[in-house]
Scaffold this motif. Structure first.
Motif, PDB file in Angstrom:
ATOM      1  N   THR A  91       0.835  -1.200   0.000  1.00  0.00           N
ATOM      2  CA  THR A  91       0.000   0.000   0.000  1.00  0.00           C
ATOM      3  C   THR A  91       0.871   1.252   0.000  1.00  0.00           C
ATOM      4  O   THR A  91       0.604   2.208  -0.741  1.00  0.00           O
ATOM      5  N   ALA A  92       1.914   1.251   0.789  1.00  0.00           N
ATOM      6  CA  ALA A  92       2.820   2.409   0.833  1.00  0.00           C
ATOM      7  C   ALA A  92       3.469   2.647  -0.527  1.00  0.00           C
ATOM      8  O   ALA A  92       3.540   3.780  -1.012  1.00  0.00           O
ATOM      9  N   THR A  93       3.931   1.587  -1.151  1.00  0.00           N
ATOM     10  CA  THR A  93       4.549   1.708  -2.473  1.00  0.00           C
ATOM     11  C   THR A  93       3.561   2.288  -3.483  1.00  0.00           C
ATOM     12  O   THR A  93       3.915   3.174  -4.268  1.00  0.00           O
ATOM     13  N   LEU A  94       2.323   1.806  -3.457  1.00  0.00           N
ATOM     14  CA  LEU A  94       1.306   2.334  -4.370  1.00  0.00           C
ATOM     15  C   LEU A  94       1.055   3.816  -4.128  1.00  0.00           C
ATOM     16  O   LEU A  94       0.950   4.610  -5.080  1.00  0.00           O
ATOM     17  N   LEU A  95       0.930   4.203  -2.886  1.00  0.00           N
ATOM     18  CA  LEU A  95       0.657   5.614  -2.580  1.00  0.00           C
ATOM     19  C   LEU A  95       1.781   6.520  -3.072  1.00  0.00           C
ATOM     20  O   LEU A  95       1.536   7.610  -3.585  1.00  0.00           O
ATOM     21  N   GLN A 120      10.970   2.305   5.507  1.00  0.00           N
ATOM     22  CA  GLN A 120      11.517   3.533   4.927  1.00  0.00           C
ATOM     23  C   GLN A 120      11.783   3.359   3.432  1.00  0.00           C
ATOM     24  O   GLN A 120      11.533   4.253   2.632  1.00  0.00           O
ATOM     25  N   ARG A 121      12.214   2.177   3.042  1.00  0.00           N
ATOM     26  CA  ARG A 121      12.531   1.910   1.634  1.00  0.00           C
ATOM     27  C   ARG A 121      11.300   1.966   0.739  1.00  0.00           C
ATOM     28  O   ARG A 121      11.400   2.305  -0.433  1.00  0.00           O
ATOM     29  N   VAL A 122      10.120   1.608   1.277  1.00  0.00           N
ATOM     30  CA  VAL A 122       8.903   1.634   0.463  1.00  0.00           C
ATOM     31  C   VAL A 122       8.156   2.952   0.567  1.00  0.00           C
ATOM     32  O   VAL A 122       7.064   3.083   0.025  1.00  0.00           O
TER      33      VAL A 122
END
Length: 185
Positions: A91-95, A120-122
């Motif tokens: 979800t974080a990567t998509l956002l 932190q990486r995503v």
């Protein structure tokens, strides 16, 4: 006073996290900076758009529901109900990548020291570490590693590609195949 890690430092949390209510359409919210569940945002978005607002998502929530209003939020929090639930990473990567969210992306819930570097990486830049853990020890985890092999939100290219790019700068006579590899995303 509650403290969180934001942009690598321990700071006081200015936001109040509102727990999920059964009746989301009529839930009365306090004034000030609040982070509401996605269901409350969707039910009351007409009245909530006037003030500072954040929203939080569970792992099963669809991040695309925020796509049309993504820049309205100062904070988007992603809940990790237990540390073994990795849906929040996606979800974080998509956002960050698909929807272009540039505000504070906060990890909440069962957030532990060992996860922070990877979160932190995503794209996470804020962390509400579990209350029974030492937040000052946890902030050190953001610098556990200096090199990552895989590409991610923070460094889109894998380490091998970064090294090839460096070698191209050092050795401008690289083979054509290597040059075309460097140009691909």
């Amino acid at each position: 006073m509650t403290y969180i890690i934001r942009d690598g430092a321990v700071v006081a949390d200015e936001w109040k996290l509102i727990p999920a209510a059964e009746d989301t359409a009529t839930a009365v919210l306090p004034t000030g900076k609040v982070i509401v569940p996605l269901k409350v945002w969707l039910a009351q978005r007409g009245t909530l758009q006037s003030g500072p607002i954040g929203v939080w998502l569970d792992g099963h929530d669809d991040a695309s529901l925020l796509a049309d209003s993504i820049n309205h939020f100062a904070v988007i929090a992603i809940n990790f109900p237990k540390f073994a639930d990795g849906r929040g990473y996606s979800t974080a990567t998509l956002l960050r990548t698909r929807y272009g969210f540039t505000g504070e992306l906060r990890a909440i819930g069962d957030v532990l020291r060992d996860q922070l570097f990877y979160m932190q990486r995503v794209g996470f830049n804020a962390f509400a570490v579990r209350a029974d853990k030492d937040i000052h020890d946890a902030v050190k985890a953001l610098k556990d590693f200096t090199v990552a092999y895989q590409g991610s939100v923070d460094r889109p290219f894998p380490l091998i590609r970064q090294r090839l790019l460096q070698s191209q700068l050092q050795y401008p006579y690289l083979e054509t195949a290597q040059r075309s590899l460097l140009r691909r995303k």
